[in-house]
Structures are given as C-alpha cells and as structure tokens.
Design a protein around this motif. Structure first.
Motif, PDB file in Angstrom:
ATOM      1  N   ILE A   1       0.842  -1.191   0.000  1.00 17.12           N
ATOM      2  CA  ILE A   1       0.000   0.000   0.000  1.00 17.12           C
ATOM      3  C   ILE A   1       0.880   1.245   0.000  1.00 17.12           C
ATOM      4  CG2 ILE A   1      -0.193   0.038   2.527  1.00 17.12           C
ATOM      5  CD1 ILE A   1      -3.109   1.003   2.143  1.00 17.12           C
ATOM      6  N   ALA A   2       0.445   2.270  -0.726  1.00 11.19           N
ATOM      7  CA  ALA A   2       1.121   3.569  -0.730  1.00 11.19           C
ATOM      8  C   ALA A   2       0.253   4.544   0.062  1.00 11.19           C
ATOM      9  CB  ALA A   2       1.333   4.067  -2.151  1.00 11.19           C
ATOM     10  N   VAL A   3       0.902   5.402   0.845  1.00 10.30           N
ATOM     11  CA  VAL A   3       0.195   6.346   1.712  1.00 10.30           C
ATOM     12  C   VAL A   3       0.865   7.706   1.598  1.00 10.30           C
ATOM     13  CG1 VAL A   3      -0.539   6.833   4.077  1.00 10.30           C
ATOM     14  CG2 VAL A   3      -0.265   4.459   3.336  1.00 10.30           C
ATOM     15  N   SER A   4       0.069   8.770   1.446  1.00 13.62           N
ATOM     16  CA  SER A   4       0.617  10.122   1.486  1.00 13.62           C
ATOM     17  C   SER A   4       0.002  10.861   2.663  1.00 13.62           C
ATOM     18  CB  SER A   4       0.341  10.881   0.183  1.00 13.62           C
ATOM     19  OG  SER A   4      -1.039  11.124   0.029  1.00 13.62           O
ATOM     20  N   GLY A   5       0.741  11.872   3.146  1.00  5.01           N
ATOM     21  CA  GLY A   5       0.241  12.610   4.292  1.00  5.01           C
ATOM     22  C   GLY A   5       0.627  14.068   4.266  1.00  5.01           C
ATOM     23  N   ASP A   6      -0.035  14.842   5.118  1.00 11.15           N
ATOM     24  CA  ASP A   6       0.259  16.267   5.238  1.00 11.15           C
ATOM     25  C   ASP A   6       1.620  16.530   5.880  1.00 11.15           C
ATOM     26  OD1 ASP A   6      -1.856  17.495   3.956  1.00 11.15           O
ATOM     27  OD2 ASP A   6      -3.095  17.646   5.758  1.00 11.15           O
ATOM     28  N   ASP A   7       2.333  15.488   6.243  1.00 13.01           N
ATOM     29  CA  ASP A   7       3.703  15.643   6.756  1.00 13.01           C
ATOM     30  C   ASP A   7       4.721  15.647   5.613  1.00 13.01           C
ATOM     31  OD1 ASP A   7       3.429  12.989   6.047  1.00 13.01           O
ATOM     32  OD2 ASP A   7       4.057  12.186   7.979  1.00 13.01           O
ATOM     33  N   ASN A   8       4.233  15.825   4.382  1.00 16.19           N
ATOM     34  CA  ASN A   8       5.072  15.929   3.175  1.00 16.19           C
ATOM     35  C   ASN A   8       5.833  14.645   2.873  1.00 16.19           C
ATOM     36  OD1 ASN A   8       4.148  18.565   2.940  1.00 16.19           O
ATOM     37  ND2 ASN A   8       5.873  19.380   4.080  1.00 16.19           N
TER      38      ASN A   8
END
Length: 118
Positions: free
Chosen positions: A23-30
C-alpha cells in the motif's frame, strides 16, 4: 502489526494493483510511504546484524525506528494530496501536491545492470 509513521493527517492511500499486501500512503507531513504489510521483523536475523535504527536520525536529531514493513519513503513534496500506482508499470507511483506532480519508481534495481528487475 501496529506502527505509527505519518505525523499529520493521511491524505491518500492506494493498494498496489497486483500485490495485495503493498500500500502507498501520502500525508500532510510531506511524505509518501510505501509499505508491504506481509513483512515481519525476523528476530533471529535481526540479532545477528546491527540495527538500522542506530544510523537513522530525524530532522531534530532524535533516533528514528524504521518498521520492517516500510519499503520506500519519498520526501520533499509540499502537501501531497493524491497518489496512484501505474496500472501497467510495476512500482511507478504518481503523486500530486501543492508544488506539482512527482513520478517515481520504488522497485529494487538489479545491482549488475542497474535496471529494474523483471
């Protein structure tokens, strides 16, 4: 397993199109992270080798514990909002953010040829 990685809200996630444990995950922590949830820490092997965590430090100087499930970490985008695996090119991920689009491959290279393993 249970682990904590992203320090701000998750903005997008997507399962790999052909590998049901990735799984790939993006976040507001850049950060964009890629995980293989089928991996587990091998305690027997881990005791024979120095831990990676001894050599990895965060931006404020604290030691960072790297979970064995973390395959890849992409940093440097400003507020990534959406990520997708390419349906035909293994390991190619596209991410959109406030500062543009990033495309990157997070598959291991063959050390002899420096090309993607097929």
């Amino acid at each position: 397993g249970h682990f904590i990685w992203h320090k701000k809200p998750v903005t997008s996630l997507e399962w790999h199109p052909t590998d049901e444990s990735v799984i790939a995950v993006s976040g507001d922590d850049n950060q964009v992270s890629v995980w293989d949830l089928a991996l587990e820490e091998d305690i027997e092997v881990g005791n024979q080798h120095p831990k990676l965590t001894n050599d990895v430090f965060g931006s404020s100087g604290q030691k960072v514990d790297i979970p064995p499930q973390l395959l890849f970490l992409h940093q440097g985008q400003d507020q990534p909002k959406e990520i997708h695996f390419h349906p035909q090119i293994p390991g190619l991920i596209g991410s959109t953010a406030a500062d543009g689009i990033h495309m990157f491959i997070c598959e291991p290279l063959d050390p002899k040829t420096n090309l993607l393993k097929t």
